[in-house]
Design a protein around this motif. Structure first.
Motif, PDB file in Angstrom:
ATOM      1  N   GLY A 192       0.801  -1.138   0.015  1.00  3.08           N
ATOM      2  CA  GLY A 192       0.032   0.138  -0.146  1.00  3.08           C
ATOM      3  C   GLY A 192       0.791   1.058  -0.025  1.00  3.08           C
ATOM      4  O   GLY A 192       1.966   1.198   0.167  1.00  3.08           O
ATOM      5  N   LEU A 193       0.168   2.367  -0.033  1.00  6.26           N
ATOM      6  CA  LEU A 193       0.743   3.676  -0.002  1.00  6.26           C
ATOM      7  C   LEU A 193       0.014   4.860   0.710  1.00  6.26           C
ATOM      8  O   LEU A 193      -1.135   4.530   0.763  1.00  6.26           O
ATOM      9  CB  LEU A 193       0.593   4.139  -1.411  1.00  6.26           C
ATOM     10  N   SER A 194       0.793   5.496   1.590  1.00  8.68           N
ATOM     11  CA  SER A 194       0.042   6.422   2.396  1.00  8.68           C
ATOM     12  C   SER A 194       0.521   8.032   1.768  1.00  8.68           C
ATOM     13  O   SER A 194       1.734   8.242   1.249  1.00  8.68           O
ATOM     14  CB  SER A 194       0.499   6.431   3.715  1.00  8.68           C
ATOM     15  N   ILE A 195      -0.532   8.812   1.892  1.00  2.45           N
ATOM     16  CA  ILE A 195      -0.127  10.208   1.545  1.00  2.45           C
ATOM     17  C   ILE A 195      -0.410  11.159   2.692  1.00  2.45           C
ATOM     18  O   ILE A 195      -1.531  11.285   3.419  1.00  2.45           O
ATOM     19  CB  ILE A 195      -0.748  10.930   0.435  1.00  2.45           C
ATOM     20  N   ALA A 196       0.373  12.005   3.054  1.00  4.36           N
ATOM     21  CA  ALA A 196       0.081  12.832   4.226  1.00  4.36           C
ATOM     22  C   ALA A 196       0.963  14.083   4.047  1.00  4.36           C
ATOM     23  O   ALA A 196       2.041  14.234   3.470  1.00  4.36           O
ATOM     24  CB  ALA A 196       0.584  12.312   5.704  1.00  4.36           C
ATOM     25  N   SER A 197       0.243  15.469   4.434  1.00  3.03           N
ATOM     26  CA  SER A 197       1.024  16.494   4.534  1.00  3.03           C
ATOM     27  C   SER A 197       2.304  16.490   5.143  1.00  3.03           C
ATOM     28  O   SER A 197       2.515  16.152   6.483  1.00  3.03           O
ATOM     29  CB  SER A 197       0.077  17.772   4.927  1.00  3.03           C
ATOM     30  N   PRO A 198       3.481  17.018   4.590  1.00  4.17           N
ATOM     31  CA  PRO A 198       4.710  17.072   5.119  1.00  4.17           C
ATOM     32  C   PRO A 198       4.691  18.088   6.422  1.00  4.17           C
ATOM     33  O   PRO A 198       4.096  18.904   6.412  1.00  4.17           O
ATOM     34  CB  PRO A 198       5.613  17.640   4.074  1.00  4.17           C
ATOM     35  N   VAL A 199       5.449  17.572   7.554  1.00  2.00           N
ATOM     36  CA  VAL A 199       5.489  18.514   8.903  1.00  2.00           C
ATOM     37  C   VAL A 199       6.960  18.907   9.098  1.00  2.00           C
ATOM     38  O   VAL A 199       7.447  19.757  10.048  1.00  2.00           O
ATOM     39  CB  VAL A 199       4.810  17.523   9.681  1.00  2.00           C
ATOM     40  N   SER A 200       8.016  18.507   8.502  1.00  4.60           N
ATOM     41  CA  SER A 200       9.299  18.911   8.441  1.00  4.60           C
ATOM     42  C   SER A 200      10.000  19.046   7.354  1.00  4.60           C
ATOM     43  O   SER A 200       9.646  18.384   6.129  1.00  4.60           O
ATOM     44  CB  SER A 200       9.847  17.746   9.588  1.00  4.60           C
ATOM     45  N   THR A 201      11.337  19.291   7.392  1.00  6.63           N
ATOM     46  CA  THR A 201      12.252  19.546   5.999  1.00  6.63           C
ATOM     47  C   THR A 201      12.465  18.123   5.627  1.00  6.63           C
ATOM     48  O   THR A 201      12.392  17.979   4.236  1.00  6.63           O
ATOM     49  CB  THR A 201      13.650  20.058   6.640  1.00  6.63           C
ATOM     50  N   TYR A 202      12.563  16.870   6.328  1.00  5.07           N
ATOM     51  CA  TYR A 202      13.000  15.828   5.783  1.00  5.07           C
ATOM     52  C   TYR A 202      11.780  14.998   5.590  1.00  5.07           C
ATOM     53  O   TYR A 202      11.762  13.511   5.342  1.00  5.07           O
ATOM     54  CB  TYR A 202      14.032  14.985   6.618  1.00  5.07           C
ATOM     55  N   ASP A 203      10.477  15.506   5.686  1.00  5.98           N
ATOM     56  CA  ASP A 203       9.415  14.684   5.396  1.00  5.98           C
ATOM     57  C   ASP A 203       8.856  14.806   4.012  1.00  5.98           C
ATOM     58  O   ASP A 203       8.396  15.813   3.638  1.00  5.98           O
ATOM     59  CB  ASP A 203       8.075  15.296   6.623  1.00  5.98           C
ATOM     60  N   PRO A 204       8.646  13.502   3.298  1.00  3.73           N
ATOM     61  CA  PRO A 204       8.293  13.588   1.894  1.00  3.73           C
ATOM     62  C   PRO A 204       6.786  13.577   1.960  1.00  3.73           C
ATOM     63  O   PRO A 204       6.411  13.755   0.638  1.00  3.73           O
ATOM     64  CB  PRO A 204       8.885  12.316   1.345  1.00  3.73           C
ATOM     65  N   GLY A 205       6.268  13.387   3.116  1.00  2.00           N
ATOM     66  CA  GLY A 205       4.724  13.378   2.982  1.00  2.00           C
ATOM     67  C   GLY A 205       4.136  12.021   2.582  1.00  2.00           C
ATOM     68  O   GLY A 205       2.914  12.223   2.115  1.00  2.00           O
ATOM     69  N   GLY A 206       4.559  10.871   3.013  1.00  2.00           N
ATOM     70  CA  GLY A 206       3.918   9.702   2.733  1.00  2.00           C
ATOM     71  C   GLY A 206       5.049   8.730   2.262  1.00  2.00           C
ATOM     72  O   GLY A 206       6.236   9.085   1.949  1.00  2.00           O
ATOM     73  N   ASP A 207       4.753   7.420   2.433  1.00  2.00           N
ATOM     74  CA  ASP A 207       5.747   6.251   2.034  1.00  2.00           C
ATOM     75  C   ASP A 207       4.755   5.057   1.655  1.00  2.00           C
ATOM     76  O   ASP A 207       3.638   4.775   1.627  1.00  2.00           O
ATOM     77  CB  ASP A 207       6.680   6.049   3.258  1.00  2.00           C
ATOM     78  N   LEU A 208       5.655   3.979   1.182  1.00  2.48           N
ATOM     79  CA  LEU A 208       4.901   2.864   0.891  1.00  2.48           C
ATOM     80  C   LEU A 208       5.358   1.822   2.081  1.00  2.48           C
ATOM     81  O   LEU A 208       5.970   2.024   2.938  1.00  2.48           O
ATOM     82  CB  LEU A 208       5.751   2.118  -0.276  1.00  2.48           C
ATOM     83  N   PHE A 209       4.337   0.437   2.055  1.00  8.48           N
ATOM     84  CA  PHE A 209       4.609  -0.430   3.114  1.00  8.48           C
ATOM     85  C   PHE A 209       4.011  -1.755   2.056  1.00  8.48           C
ATOM     86  O   PHE A 209       3.473  -1.561   1.144  1.00  8.48           O
ATOM     87  CB  PHE A 209       3.602  -0.320   4.223  1.00  8.48           C
ATOM     88  N   VAL A 210       5.163  -2.894   2.849  1.00  9.60           N
ATOM     89  CA  VAL A 210       4.889  -4.123   2.121  1.00  9.60           C
ATOM     90  C   VAL A 210       5.049  -5.161   3.194  1.00  9.60           C
ATOM     91  O   VAL A 210       6.024  -4.965   3.774  1.00  9.60           O
ATOM     92  CB  VAL A 210       5.945  -4.422   0.876  1.00  9.60           C
ATOM     93  N   ASN A 211       4.220  -6.139   3.495  1.00 11.51           N
ATOM     94  CA  ASN A 211       4.185  -6.925   4.419  1.00 11.51           C
ATOM     95  C   ASN A 211       3.638  -8.307   4.116  1.00 11.51           C
ATOM     96  O   ASN A 211       2.873  -8.259   3.203  1.00 11.51           O
ATOM     97  CB  ASN A 211       3.444  -6.400   5.605  1.00 11.51           C
TER      98      ASN A 211
END
Length: 252
Positions: free
Chosen positions: A210-229
């Motif tokens: 899956g994939l999540s999308i969120a508003s960035p809250v810091s300089t190093y925050d891309p605003g989302g990422d992937l997960f695989v389990n």
């Protein structure tokens, strides 16, 4: 099936080689696909999460509770953990189609370190730390095939309420800079997840991507990422357990 395997491998490689940490991170969604009262589903998995546990129980023929806990990977010299709880509604539309709607909340912790200076690690690393709460609504659409296969698409929509996030940056020219935010802020987040199970009616192999999308809250925050389990899923107290119980009563 081969397309699902290819997708999981591709996203796994992309996730492993990503070097951008995220203040908020994706958590594999709990997608139980319940069908009847007293049905219990338990799952355990690993992947982009070090380990994750999921559980769901149907206390009527239409209502259920579910919860999960996970501890995330630490590729960026950090830690992450989360717990979720939700109550929801499920319905079997046809022999092979199930819909679920859940509403609940999750609690997250996240911290990580990043070296970002021109002196190649001579300065202390930048450090970030946060805790947040996420109320959410989740929608699941699942399809089953003779009890041996199931495939589902789910979406989760919520808001991240940060009770605080802390950052530290050591600047070479201007000296150390501290930034601390103690008041809560809210950011919307959206996540989509594909879940596949294959096996028997009781125990099955489970894979999620899956994939999540969120508003960035810091300089190093891309605003989302992937997960695989990947892991195992156990279904208890379903139709087979009921029929065995009924048979025993008849024999007595």
């Amino acid at each position: 099936m081969k397309y699902l395997i290819f997708l999981i491998i591709s996203l796994s490689l992309n996730s492993c080689y990503s070097s951008s940490p995220s203040m908020h991170y994706s958590v594999a969604q709990n997608v139980p696909l319940l069908t009847q009262k007293n049905e219990l589903r338990l799952s355990a998995a690993t992947g982009t999460e070090n380990y994750g546990f999921q559980g769901a129980y149907a206390f009527t023929n239409a209502l259920a509770v579910m919860g999960s806990y996970s501890n995330g990977s630490t590729f960026d010299n950090g830690n992450r953990s989360s717990g979720e709880f939700a109550v929801g509604y499920f319905k079997k539309l046809k022999d092979s189609t199930i819909i679920e709607i859940y509403g609940g909340a999750g609690r997250y912790h996240r911290d990580f370190q990043v070296w970002d200076d021109a002196l190649a690690g001579m300065l202390p690393p930048d450090t970030f730390r946060t805790n947040c709460t996420e109320p959410f609504v989740q929608f699941d659409l699942g399809f089953k095939n003779n009890g041996h296969h199931s495939f589902s698409l789910s979406g989760k929509f919520g808001y991240l309420f940060y009770d605080h996030f802390y950052s530290f940056h050591a600047g070479a020219a201007f000296g150390p800079t501290y930034t601390t935010t103690n008041h809560a802020s809210a950011e919307p987040t959206t996540a989509v997840c594909l879940t596949y199970r294959r096996g028997g009616k009781r125990l099955s192999f489970q894979a999620q991507v899956g994939l999540s999308i969120a508003s960035p809250v810091s300089t190093y925050d891309p605003g989302g990422d992937l997960f695989v389990n990947v892991g195992l899923s156990l279904r208890l107290f379903g139709d087979r357990a009921v029929s065995v119980s009924t048979t025993k009563k008849g024999m007595n």
